[in-house]
Scaffold this motif. Structure first.
Motif, mmCIF file in Angstrom:
data_model
loop_
_atom_site.group_PDB
_atom_site.id
_atom_site.type_symbol
_atom_site.label_atom_id
_atom_site.label_comp_id
_atom_site.label_asym_id
_atom_site.label_seq_id
_atom_site.Cartn_x
_atom_site.Cartn_y
_atom_site.Cartn_z
ATOM 1 N N ALA A 194 30.024 -46.434 -37.743
ATOM 2 C CA ALA A 194 30.163 -46.667 -39.189
ATOM 3 C C ALA A 194 31.231 -47.706 -39.517
ATOM 4 O O ALA A 194 31.362 -48.122 -40.659
ATOM 5 C CB ALA A 194 30.501 -45.353 -39.894
ATOM 6 N N GLY A 195 32.019 -48.090 -38.514
ATOM 7 C CA GLY A 195 33.079 -49.062 -38.764
ATOM 8 C C GLY A 195 34.373 -48.434 -39.243
ATOM 9 O O GLY A 195 35.270 -49.119 -39.698
ATOM 10 N N TYR A 196 34.486 -47.130 -39.129
ATOM 11 C CA TYR A 196 35.731 -46.470 -39.528
ATOM 12 C C TYR A 196 36.754 -46.530 -38.395
ATOM 13 O O TYR A 196 37.953 -46.599 -38.635
ATOM 14 C CB TYR A 196 35.457 -45.011 -39.922
ATOM 15 N N ALA A 197 36.255 -46.471 -37.182
ATOM 16 C CA ALA A 197 37.145 -46.613 -36.015
ATOM 17 C C ALA A 197 36.625 -47.772 -35.178
ATOM 18 O O ALA A 197 35.446 -48.106 -35.244
ATOM 19 C CB ALA A 197 37.136 -45.320 -35.202
ATOM 20 N N TRP A 198 37.515 -48.360 -34.418
ATOM 21 C CA TRP A 198 37.102 -49.490 -33.580
ATOM 22 C C TRP A 198 37.217 -49.110 -32.122
ATOM 23 O O TRP A 198 38.156 -48.436 -31.720
ATOM 24 C CB TRP A 198 37.948 -50.724 -33.890
ATOM 25 N N PRO A 223 36.259 -55.632 -37.286
ATOM 26 C CA PRO A 223 37.017 -55.165 -38.458
ATOM 27 C C PRO A 223 36.908 -56.087 -39.676
ATOM 28 O O PRO A 223 37.079 -55.639 -40.799
ATOM 29 C CB PRO A 223 38.461 -55.117 -37.956
ATOM 30 N N ASP A 224 36.661 -57.366 -39.455
ATOM 31 C CA ASP A 224 36.617 -58.278 -40.594
ATOM 32 C C ASP A 224 35.215 -58.465 -41.165
ATOM 33 O O ASP A 224 35.017 -59.257 -42.078
ATOM 34 C CB ASP A 224 37.206 -59.636 -40.183
ATOM 35 N N ALA A 281 33.341 -56.794 -43.222
ATOM 36 C CA ALA A 281 33.166 -55.755 -44.240
ATOM 37 C C ALA A 281 31.753 -55.767 -44.815
ATOM 38 O O ALA A 281 31.188 -54.733 -45.151
ATOM 39 C CB ALA A 281 34.186 -55.934 -45.350
ATOM 40 N N THR A 282 31.165 -56.955 -44.912
ATOM 41 C CA THR A 282 29.842 -57.058 -45.540
ATOM 42 C C THR A 282 28.775 -56.288 -44.761
ATOM 43 O O THR A 282 27.843 -55.751 -45.348
ATOM 44 C CB THR A 282 29.402 -58.521 -45.651
ATOM 45 N N ARG A 322 29.074 -53.514 -43.420
ATOM 46 C CA ARG A 322 29.156 -52.087 -43.723
ATOM 47 C C ARG A 322 28.218 -51.678 -44.856
ATOM 48 O O ARG A 322 27.864 -50.512 -44.988
ATOM 49 C CB ARG A 322 30.605 -51.692 -44.046
ATOM 50 N N ALA A 323 27.811 -52.657 -45.681
ATOM 51 C CA ALA A 323 26.880 -52.341 -46.777
ATOM 52 C C ALA A 323 25.525 -51.901 -46.223
ATOM 53 O O ALA A 323 24.741 -51.276 -46.927
ATOM 54 C CB ALA A 323 26.705 -53.558 -47.677
#
Lengths: 310, 236
Positions: free
Chosen positions: A48-52, A67-68, A70-71, A73-74
């Protein structure tokens, strides 16, 4: 659609995931099983991109998820184990916030919210404050927020946790409906849940995934005996080849004439096994065995125990 | 910063769907009004410098009560996991929360401007220093808010966040006391420069020196960077 390749994760000195590989295709519902602390939540959080991850990479639709990004994640809908809700907000306000944060504006935002409210039958509580709703409704709102904006991938961490049997049935129906046209991974402890919902099952053990054979895709061999003692045949089969293993021990109780073999693990060809059995007993029938989820899990655990012992 | 406006609107709404903001603002107005009236009626001629002094102390007391929930509540309420998996960046989350805090600060100070009315009715106040004083107190409050936001990002519990903020603010307020110690030597000037209690004396007189603006601006920037980096570290 979503790929985790060689993903490793450590928390302090403890390794939670070790070179985990998992690929999710559109239309799949993948059940993620495993004992407490096996890394199910960590796997979903990384997806989900909450942890790496400390090692390996996550790709979404071919793009590396870092981490960068963000888009990206939509395109992921995520329901954490503890449903993230703003209690002072009304259901409508909360879902509208999630839609706006996912980059939806104007009419598309209103229609996205209206869609999930209809899909999860939340219309009656749309103007109610979340903090005053029952657990069942709260879980529904959590599922609804994960689906706002029609994400390609849906990640659900124990979505039926704490629900009563009726709510569980309802949640399953909703998850099944939500899975159409997208890939879903969900974690659970409940084997029936997996059997009822999943097209594929993976078991997380010591940071690695073990694919479980369900749905008859990895069928075993079921042998019914006309005569002869089952115990004698079993002993004989073991004596012939220690690698051959009875998968279905519980069958001995009610049905003493039934043997189920896991061909993949037995290490012998089907014809060879049938020939060996026929030497010691009258075979009534020989057919495909479709292992249920519990048998598949037991087989996987037994194989791991053997591997650890070796 | 993707999602900034959405997050800001949500944050501001959160303050007003719960009683937090209304209570804090009302108490600030009542307390600052009381101190101004008491000072004017029983102590000395009414002036805004003493009012700004009282406001500064009130802000130090009350700002942590507003900032404590900003990120600690998201963490304890499990909504941080939602925020960090939405397509918004950590900087947008921090900036939105900070801007909402500034709105609360402006509302707190706005009510206190009623004190200017009796000054205008019964005297001839110089509005320049009053405006400068308000800017100064706003700058001081903005720095408190940034410290509180950073403290809230580090804590999972709101009470811990508030206590941590008070501890940091007190440390930064009284840090110049260390200058009185033997052996402070060359550090004296530096300690006085970083002390809130030294810097704010010019601010409440309406004198905005470049040094004060740079110092408070630096505190704000450091607070926001710390909060952003702590959020990023949560992903690790």
């Amino acid at each position: 659609m979503l790929t985790l390749a060689g993903v490793g994760k450590r928390y302090r000195r403890r390794s939670v995931l070790a070179a985990l590989d998992l690929a999710l295709a559109r239309g799949e519902i993948v059940g993620l099983l495993g004992p407490n602390g096996s890394g199910k939540t960590t796997t979903l959080r990384i997806a989900a991109g909450y942890a790496w991850p400390d090692s390996g990479e996550v790709r979404l639709a071919g793009e590396v998820f870092d981490p960068d990004q963000a888009t990206l994640r939509a395109r992921i809908g995520y329901l954490p184990e503890r449903v993230p809700l703003y209690d002072p907000f009304t259901v409508g306000e909360y879902l509208d916030f999630v839609a706006a944060a996912r980059g939806l504006h104007g009419p598309s935002r209103a229609s996205a919210v209206a869609r999930v409210i209809a899909a999860f039958e939340l219309d009656a509580v749309r103007t109610r404050v979340i903090g005053r709703l029952s657990k069942g409704f709260r879980q529904r709102i959590g599922l609804a927020q994960a689906l706002v904006g029609e994400p390609d991938v849906l990640l659900l961490d124990e979505p039926t946790n704490g629900l009563d049997p009726f709510q569980i049935l309802e949640a399953r129906r909703m998850i099944r409906a939500a899975a159409r046209g997208r890939g879903v991974i969900f974690s659970t402890h409940i084997l029936q849940e997996v059997a009822a919902l999943c097209t594929r099952v993976v078991y997380l053990h010591e940071g690695r995934l073990v694919e479980l054979a369900v749905d008859g895709r990895d069928a075993g061999l079921e042998v019914r005996l006309a005569r002869a003692s089952l115990d004698a045949v079993r002993a004989r089969v073991h004596a012939l080849d220690p690698a051959i293993e009875l998968r279905s021990a519980e069958a001995l109780g009610e049905d003493r004439h039934r043997l189920v073999f896991d061909l993949g693990r037995a290490g012998v060809a089907r014809a060879e096994l049938v020939r060996l059995l026929a030497e010691f007993a009258d075979l009534e029938s020989v057919g495909e065995a479709t292992p249920d989820i519990e048998q598949a899990l037991n087989a996987a655990l037994a194989a791991q125990a053997r591997g650890a012992a070796a | 910063m993707r999602g900034f406006v959405t997050l800001f609107a949500r944050e501001l709404r959160h303050y007003f769907v719960t009683p937090i903001a209304c209570v804090v603002i009302a108490v600030f107005w009542a307390a600052s009004g009381f101190f101004f009236s008491f000072n004017a009626l029983f102590v000395a001629a009414p002036d805004m410098v003493s009012a700004f002094h009282n406001m500064s102390l009130l802000l130090m007391l009350m700002m942590p009560l507003v900032t404590m929930r900003t990120l600690a509540e998201e963490r304890s309420g499990d909504t941080l996991e939602l925020l960090l998996t939405l397509p918004v960046g950590e900087a947008a989350i921090v900036a939105a929360k900070y801007l909402a805090l500034l709105v609360i600060l402006v509302l707190m100070l706005a009510g206190s401007t009623l004190a200017v009315i009796p000054l205008a009715l019964y005297g001839t106040p110089d509005y320049g220093p009053i405006l400068g004083g308000y800017l100064g107190v706003f700058l001081l409050g903005a720095a408190f808010a940034a410290v509180g936001l950073a403290a809230s990002s580090c804590a999972a519990n709101q009470v811990v966040a508030a206590v941590l903020t008070w501890a940091l603010l007190l440390l930064m307020w009284f840090v110049d006391y260390a200058a009185a110690l033997d052996g402070a030597g060359g550090a004296v000037r530096w300690l006085q420069h970083v002390s809130f209690s030294v810097q704010y004396l010019d601010l409440i007189r309406g004198v905005l020196t470049r040094g004060a603006v740079v110092w408070f601006g630096s505190v704000i920037a450091v607070g926001m960077v710390v909060a952003t980096q702590v959020l990023r570290a949560r992903r690790a």
